[in-house]
Design a protein around this motif. Structure first.
Motif, PDB file in Angstrom:
ATOM      1  N   ALA A  44       8.406   0.976   4.961  1.00 42.03           N
ATOM      2  CA  ALA A  44       8.175   0.731   6.383  1.00 42.03           C
ATOM      3  C   ALA A  44       7.421   1.888   7.024  1.00 42.03           C
ATOM      4  CB  ALA A  44       9.510   0.505   7.099  1.00 42.03           C
ATOM      5  N   ASN A  45       7.736   3.096   6.610  1.00 40.93           N
ATOM      6  CA  ASN A  45       7.037   4.271   7.129  1.00 40.93           C
ATOM      7  C   ASN A  45       5.541   4.171   6.853  1.00 40.93           C
ATOM      8  OD1 ASN A  45       5.788   7.043   6.615  1.00 40.93           O
ATOM      9  ND2 ASN A  45       7.675   7.627   7.658  1.00 40.93           N
ATOM     10  N   LEU A  46       5.189   3.850   5.615  1.00 44.34           N
ATOM     11  CA  LEU A  46       3.777   3.739   5.245  1.00 44.34           C
ATOM     12  C   LEU A  46       3.087   2.634   6.044  1.00 44.34           C
ATOM     13  CD1 LEU A  46       4.166   4.061   1.372  1.00 44.34           C
ATOM     14  CD2 LEU A  46       3.251   5.799   2.930  1.00 44.34           C
ATOM     15  N   VAL A  47       3.776   1.497   6.186  1.00 50.75           N
ATOM     16  CA  VAL A  47       3.199   0.362   6.914  1.00 50.75           C
ATOM     17  C   VAL A  47       2.996   0.712   8.383  1.00 50.75           C
ATOM     18  CG1 VAL A  47       3.630  -2.001   7.686  1.00 50.75           C
ATOM     19  CG2 VAL A  47       4.120  -1.362   5.320  1.00 50.75           C
ATOM     20  N   ALA A 132      -3.778   8.069   6.092  1.00 53.94           N
ATOM     21  CA  ALA A 132      -4.094   7.502   7.408  1.00 53.94           C
ATOM     22  C   ALA A 132      -5.557   7.751   7.764  1.00 53.94           C
ATOM     23  CB  ALA A 132      -3.182   8.105   8.465  1.00 53.94           C
ATOM     24  N   ALA A 133      -6.052   8.960   7.482  1.00 53.01           N
ATOM     25  CA  ALA A 133      -7.457   9.268   7.773  1.00 53.01           C
ATOM     26  C   ALA A 133      -8.391   8.419   6.920  1.00 53.01           C
ATOM     27  CB  ALA A 133      -7.721  10.749   7.530  1.00 53.01           C
ATOM     28  N   THR A 134      -7.960   8.064   5.726  1.00 56.80           N
ATOM     29  CA  THR A 134      -8.776   7.221   4.849  1.00 56.80           C
ATOM     30  C   THR A 134      -8.790   5.776   5.328  1.00 56.80           C
ATOM     31  OG1 THR A 134      -8.195   8.643   2.973  1.00 56.80           O
ATOM     32  CG2 THR A 134      -9.091   6.470   2.455  1.00 56.80           C
ATOM     33  N   VAL A 135      -7.662   5.320   5.853  1.00 57.59           N
ATOM     34  CA  VAL A 135      -7.524   3.930   6.304  1.00 57.59           C
ATOM     35  C   VAL A 135      -8.423   3.641   7.504  1.00 57.59           C
ATOM     36  CG1 VAL A 135      -5.868   2.296   7.329  1.00 57.59           C
ATOM     37  CG2 VAL A 135      -5.214   3.655   5.349  1.00 57.59           C
ATOM     38  N   VAL A 136      -8.908   4.680   8.173  1.00 51.89           N
ATOM     39  CA  VAL A 136      -9.833   4.493   9.291  1.00 51.89           C
ATOM     40  C   VAL A 136     -11.030   3.640   8.877  1.00 51.89           C
ATOM     41  CG1 VAL A 136     -11.477   5.703  10.783  1.00 51.89           C
ATOM     42  CG2 VAL A 136      -9.156   6.589  10.514  1.00 51.89           C
ATOM     43  N   SER A 137     -11.432   3.741   7.613  1.00 52.11           N
ATOM     44  CA  SER A 137     -12.607   2.990   7.151  1.00 52.11           C
ATOM     45  C   SER A 137     -12.281   1.581   6.679  1.00 52.11           C
ATOM     46  CB  SER A 137     -13.298   3.750   6.015  1.00 52.11           C
ATOM     47  OG  SER A 137     -12.423   3.921   4.912  1.00 52.11           O
ATOM     48  N   CYS A 153       0.116   0.862  -0.524  1.00 49.08           N
ATOM     49  CA  CYS A 153       1.538   0.925  -0.156  1.00 49.08           C
ATOM     50  C   CYS A 153       2.435   0.735  -1.373  1.00 49.08           C
ATOM     51  CB  CYS A 153       1.853  -0.130   0.900  1.00 49.08           C
ATOM     52  SG  CYS A 153       1.126   0.192   2.524  1.00 49.08           S
ATOM     53  N   LEU A 154       2.078  -0.200  -2.241  1.00 43.31           N
ATOM     54  CA  LEU A 154       2.879  -0.442  -3.446  1.00 43.31           C
ATOM     55  C   LEU A 154       2.802   0.733  -4.410  1.00 43.31           C
ATOM     56  CD1 LEU A 154       2.107  -4.212  -4.123  1.00 43.31           C
ATOM     57  CD2 LEU A 154       4.195  -3.222  -3.168  1.00 43.31           C
ATOM     58  N   LEU A 155       1.613   1.300  -4.566  1.00 42.91           N
ATOM     59  CA  LEU A 155       1.454   2.453  -5.455  1.00 42.91           C
ATOM     60  C   LEU A 155       2.280   3.641  -4.969  1.00 42.91           C
ATOM     61  CD1 LEU A 155       0.119   3.886  -7.831  1.00 42.91           C
ATOM     62  CD2 LEU A 155      -1.863   4.344  -6.351  1.00 42.91           C
ATOM     63  N   ALA A 156       2.250   3.891  -3.663  1.00 47.05           N
ATOM     64  CA  ALA A 156       3.000   5.018  -3.094  1.00 47.05           C
ATOM     65  C   ALA A 156       4.504   4.800  -3.158  1.00 47.05           C
ATOM     66  CB  ALA A 156       2.570   5.253  -1.645  1.00 47.05           C
ATOM     67  N   THR A 157       4.932   3.566  -3.421  1.00 46.15           N
ATOM     68  CA  THR A 157       6.357   3.228  -3.487  1.00 46.15           C
ATOM     69  C   THR A 157       6.788   2.902  -4.919  1.00 46.15           C
ATOM     70  OG1 THR A 157       5.989   2.184  -1.321  1.00 46.15           O
ATOM     71  CG2 THR A 157       8.126   1.832  -2.291  1.00 46.15           C
ATOM     72  N   LEU A 158       5.851   2.960  -5.858  1.00 48.60           N
ATOM     73  CA  LEU A 158       6.087   2.450  -7.209  1.00 48.60           C
ATOM     74  C   LEU A 158       7.262   3.114  -7.906  1.00 48.60           C
ATOM     75  CD1 LEU A 158       5.129   0.534  -9.408  1.00 48.60           C
ATOM     76  CD2 LEU A 158       3.555   2.333 -10.183  1.00 48.60           C
ATOM     77  N   SER A 159       7.372   4.424  -7.812  1.00 47.69           N
ATOM     78  CA  SER A 159       8.459   5.124  -8.515  1.00 47.69           C
ATOM     79  C   SER A 159       9.821   4.699  -7.970  1.00 47.69           C
ATOM     80  CB  SER A 159       8.285   6.638  -8.390  1.00 47.69           C
ATOM     81  OG  SER A 159       8.297   7.043  -7.027  1.00 47.69           O
ATOM     82  N   LEU A 160       9.922   4.547  -6.648  1.00 51.46           N
ATOM     83  CA  LEU A 160      11.185   4.133  -6.043  1.00 51.46           C
ATOM     84  C   LEU A 160      11.535   2.704  -6.447  1.00 51.46           C
ATOM     85  CD1 LEU A 160      10.691   5.524  -2.418  1.00 51.46           C
ATOM     86  CD2 LEU A 160      11.629   6.691  -4.425  1.00 51.46           C
ATOM     87  N   LEU A 161      10.533   1.836  -6.463  1.00 50.71           N
ATOM     88  CA  LEU A 161      10.755   0.444  -6.842  1.00 50.71           C
ATOM     89  C   LEU A 161      11.217   0.348  -8.297  1.00 50.71           C
ATOM     90  CD1 LEU A 161      10.556  -2.558  -6.163  1.00 50.71           C
ATOM     91  CD2 LEU A 161       8.140  -2.469  -6.815  1.00 50.71           C
ATOM     92  N   ALA A 162      10.592   1.122  -9.176  1.00 51.77           N
ATOM     93  CA  ALA A 162      10.971   1.100 -10.593  1.00 51.77           C
ATOM     94  C   ALA A 162      12.411   1.559 -10.782  1.00 51.77           C
ATOM     95  CB  ALA A 162      10.021   1.987 -11.397  1.00 51.77           C
TER      96      ALA A 162
END
Length: 214
Positions: A44-47, A132-137, A153-162
């Motif tokens: 949720a934080n990332l989103v 966030a600065a990258t998402v500007v584009s 978002c999935l990649l940044a959460t992948l370790s937790l999900l696994a």
């Protein structure tokens, strides 16, 4: 945008601090529930961060070399330089005795709300800001941008999900192996922080300089 978000998402997902916290939660009382709340709060934080950026841009990327575009690149450059300096500082700092944070001793009694709060507190905010600065584009009129943002978002959460799925499907084995992995992370935490900071920082710095001069 794609390659930058892959680099940033990978650096986020391999961060030792939030992964160690997740392992502690999963091996505590009601660990699966706490781990799920932690994971969802993290996602949720990332989103929320991405949504705020897209609200500011209207889902339309600014023109190349315009003031908003240059400001975003400059922000990534500043973050990249900061990560390199931070990694260099941690590399040169004399070794210190390892001591677990005080909150880890109380993790077994942590509430679901505490688990959710930890996910926000332990976010690597420098890397999240670079994302966030990258998402500007991002261009929301393009399906590829939606797919890239979802993948980030999935990649940044992948370790937790696994880890969460492992704890659900093999709870006994997960407890033993997650404890062993957490011990390893604690022993190599400094090396991981230095490596991730330097690699991500150098990538962001080089890419930002190239974007500014071309």
């Amino acid at each position: 945008m794609l390659v930058d978000l892959i680099v940033i998402g990978t650096a986020i997902t391999f961060g030792p601090l939030h992964n160690s916290a997740c392992m502690l939660l999963l091996t505590s009382h009601r660990g699966v529930r706490k781990g799920l709340v932690y994971l969802l709060s993290w996602l949720a934080n990332l989103v929320v961060v991405i949504a705020c950026v897209l609200l500011l841009t209207g889902g339309t990327p600014p023109q190349r070399h315009s003031t908003p575009s240059t400001a975003a690149v400059a922000a990534k450059l500043a973050i990249g330089v900061g990560l390199v300096l931070f990694g260099g500082y941690r590399l040169r700092r004399p070794p210190r005795p390892r001591r677990a944070p005080r909150w880890t001793a109380r993790i077994d009694q942590a509430s679901l709300g505490t688990a959710a709060a930890l996910a926000w507190l332990l976010q690597p905010w420098g890397l999240v800001a670079a994302g966030a600065a990258t998402v500007v584009s991002a261009d929301l009129s393009s399906l590829s941008s939606w797919l890239v943002l979802t993948g980030y978002c999935l990649l940044a959460t992948l370790s937790l999900l696994a880890m969460e799925l492992y704890a659900v499907w093999a709870p006994t084995a997960a407890r033993t192996r997650l404890d062993a992995l957490r011990t390893w992370l604690e022993e190599h935490q400094e090396q991981l922080i230095v490596t991730l900071s330097l690699l991500a920082g150098l990538w962001l710095t080089a890419g930002s300089i190239y974007a500014l001069v071309t």
